[in-house]
Design a protein around this motif. Sequence first.
Motif, PDB file in Angstrom:
ATOM      1  N   UNK A 164       0.838  -1.204   0.000  1.00 30.25           N
ATOM      2  CA  UNK A 164       0.000   0.000   0.000  1.00 30.25           C
ATOM      3  C   UNK A 164       0.873   1.255   0.000  1.00 30.25           C
ATOM      4  N   UNK A 165       1.935   1.237   0.818  1.00 25.80           N
ATOM      5  CA  UNK A 165       2.835   2.387   0.865  1.00 25.80           C
ATOM      6  C   UNK A 165       3.555   2.558  -0.462  1.00 25.80           C
ATOM      7  N   UNK A 166       3.984   1.447  -1.061  1.00 27.25           N
ATOM      8  CA  UNK A 166       4.639   1.523  -2.367  1.00 27.25           C
ATOM      9  C   UNK A 166       3.715   2.060  -3.442  1.00 27.25           C
ATOM     10  N   UNK A 167       2.456   1.626  -3.403  1.00 29.77           N
ATOM     11  CA  UNK A 167       1.472   2.104  -4.371  1.00 29.77           C
ATOM     12  C   UNK A 167       1.228   3.602  -4.200  1.00 29.77           C
ATOM     13  N   UNK A 168       1.114   4.045  -2.954  1.00 29.52           N
ATOM     14  CA  UNK A 168       0.916   5.473  -2.700  1.00 29.52           C
ATOM     15  C   UNK A 168       2.125   6.278  -3.141  1.00 29.52           C
ATOM     16  N   UNK A 169       3.323   5.758  -2.900  1.00 25.68           N
ATOM     17  CA  UNK A 169       4.537   6.468  -3.316  1.00 25.68           C
ATOM     18  C   UNK A 169       4.617   6.559  -4.840  1.00 25.68           C
ATOM     19  N   UNK A 170       4.295   5.456  -5.527  1.00 26.13           N
ATOM     20  CA  UNK A 170       4.308   5.483  -6.988  1.00 26.13           C
ATOM     21  C   UNK A 170       3.284   6.468  -7.525  1.00 26.13           C
ATOM     22  N   UNK A 193      -4.458  13.425 -18.003  1.00 26.14           N
ATOM     23  CA  UNK A 193      -4.184  12.265 -17.146  1.00 26.14           C
ATOM     24  C   UNK A 193      -4.269  12.647 -15.675  1.00 26.14           C
ATOM     25  N   UNK A 194      -3.722  13.802 -15.339  1.00 29.91           N
ATOM     26  CA  UNK A 194      -3.738  14.236 -13.945  1.00 29.91           C
ATOM     27  C   UNK A 194      -5.174  14.510 -13.477  1.00 29.91           C
ATOM     28  N   UNK A 195      -5.946  15.159 -14.315  1.00 28.73           N
ATOM     29  CA  UNK A 195      -7.343  15.441 -13.982  1.00 28.73           C
ATOM     30  C   UNK A 195      -8.127  14.147 -13.788  1.00 28.73           C
ATOM     31  N   UNK A 196      -7.913  13.205 -14.671  1.00 25.81           N
ATOM     32  CA  UNK A 196      -8.605  11.917 -14.612  1.00 25.81           C
ATOM     33  C   UNK A 196      -8.256  11.180 -13.322  1.00 25.81           C
ATOM     34  N   UNK A 203       2.148   9.117  -6.039  1.00 18.47           N
ATOM     35  CA  UNK A 203       2.602  10.480  -5.774  1.00 18.47           C
ATOM     36  C   UNK A 203       3.674  10.893  -6.782  1.00 18.47           C
ATOM     37  N   UNK A 204       4.589   9.968  -7.089  1.00 25.92           N
ATOM     38  CA  UNK A 204       5.636  10.275  -8.069  1.00 25.92           C
ATOM     39  C   UNK A 204       5.021  10.520  -9.437  1.00 25.92           C
ATOM     40  N   UNK A 205       4.075   9.675  -9.830  1.00 26.46           N
ATOM     41  CA  UNK A 205       3.429   9.852 -11.143  1.00 26.46           C
ATOM     42  C   UNK A 205       2.660  11.163 -11.207  1.00 26.46           C
ATOM     43  N   UNK A 206       1.942  11.498 -10.130  1.00 24.11           N
ATOM     44  CA  UNK A 206       1.194  12.757 -10.116  1.00 24.11           C
ATOM     45  C   UNK A 206       2.131  13.957 -10.209  1.00 24.11           C
ATOM     46  N   UNK A 207       3.238  13.898  -9.492  1.00 20.29           N
ATOM     47  CA  UNK A 207       4.213  14.994  -9.548  1.00 20.29           C
ATOM     48  C   UNK A 207       4.820  15.106 -10.937  1.00 20.29           C
ATOM     49  N   UNK A 216      -8.732   4.815 -20.617  1.00 14.53           N
ATOM     50  CA  UNK A 216      -8.384   6.123 -21.172  1.00 14.53           C
ATOM     51  C   UNK A 216      -6.992   6.549 -20.732  1.00 14.53           C
ATOM     52  N   UNK A 217      -6.638   6.283 -19.474  1.00  9.66           N
ATOM     53  CA  UNK A 217      -5.305   6.643 -18.988  1.00  9.66           C
ATOM     54  C   UNK A 217      -4.224   5.893 -19.754  1.00  9.66           C
ATOM     55  N   UNK A 218      -4.467   4.608 -20.030  1.00 10.18           N
ATOM     56  CA  UNK A 218      -3.490   3.829 -20.802  1.00 10.18           C
ATOM     57  C   UNK A 218      -3.350   4.394 -22.218  1.00 10.18           C
ATOM     58  N   UNK A 219      -4.470   4.804 -22.803  1.00  8.07           N
ATOM     59  CA  UNK A 219      -4.430   5.395 -24.143  1.00  8.07           C
ATOM     60  C   UNK A 219      -3.667   6.721 -24.132  1.00  8.07           C
ATOM     61  N   UNK A 220      -3.912   7.535 -23.117  1.00  2.60           N
ATOM     62  CA  UNK A 220      -3.207   8.818 -23.003  1.00  2.60           C
ATOM     63  C   UNK A 220      -1.710   8.602 -22.791  1.00  2.60           C
ATOM     64  N   UNK A 221      -1.371   7.589 -22.001  1.00  4.25           N
ATOM     65  CA  UNK A 221       0.041   7.286 -21.757  1.00  4.25           C
ATOM     66  C   UNK A 221       0.743   6.877 -23.048  1.00  4.25           C
TER      67      UNK A 221
END
Length: 198
Positions: free
Chosen positions: A36-42, A68-71, A44-48, A109-114
Motif C-alpha cells: 500500500x505504501x509503495x502504491x501510494x509512493x508510486x 491524465x492528472x485530472x482523470x 505520488x511520483x506519477x502525479x508529480x 483512457x489513462x493507458x491510451x493517453x500514456x
Amino acid sequence: MEIAAVVILLLFTSFLTVGVVATVRTVRAVKRGVERTGLQARRMVEDTTLRARSIAQPGPAGRLAELRLSLRTSIVSTREALESEAASDPSLSEAMGLLTRLRSHAKQLDAELRLLEREPDRERLTARLPELEERTRRITHSADSLRWAAQDRARQFADDDLAALGRDIDVEAGALRHWTQAAPAPAAAPAPESKRLA
C-alpha cells in the motif's frame, strides 16, 4: 509418565501452531502495508511527474499530462470519499459498483493517453485531442457527481442527526428543570402571636 509426555507434546505443538499462524498473519499484514505504501509512493511520483509535464511541456504533450492528472485526481478522490462513507452508510454499495465500472473506463483512457505521450506525429495527436478531452470530461464529471452526492448525503445525515440531538437535549434539559414548571405555591405565613391573642 507417558500421559504427562503426551500432554507436554500437545501443548508444545499447539503453542508452535499458534506461533506459526501469528507469524504468517503478521508477515501478510506487513506485506500489505508495504504494498500500500509503495502504491501510494508510486502514485505520488506519477502525479508529480504529470504536474511537471503539464507545466513544462507546451502544446499537445502538456495537455495530455493535464488530462491524465485530472482523470486520476477525480477518480482517486471519489474512491476515497466513497470508501470513507461506505463504512457508515451501506447504501453506498451501489455507488461503489458504479465507480468500479467508471474506473475501468478511466484506466483504459489513462493507458491510451500514456501511449499517446510517446506519439511522434504531433498532427495526429493534435487531431485526437478534442475527442480525448471530451472523454476525460465525461469520466471526471461522472466521478465528481458521485463524490458530491456522497458528500451531500453525509452532510444531510449529519444535519438530521444534529437536529435530532438538539431536540433530545431540549427534552432532557426540560426534564432536568422540572421544578421550575411545577413549583408548589408558597405556604401562607403564620399570623404573629400578638394578633392571635387579640
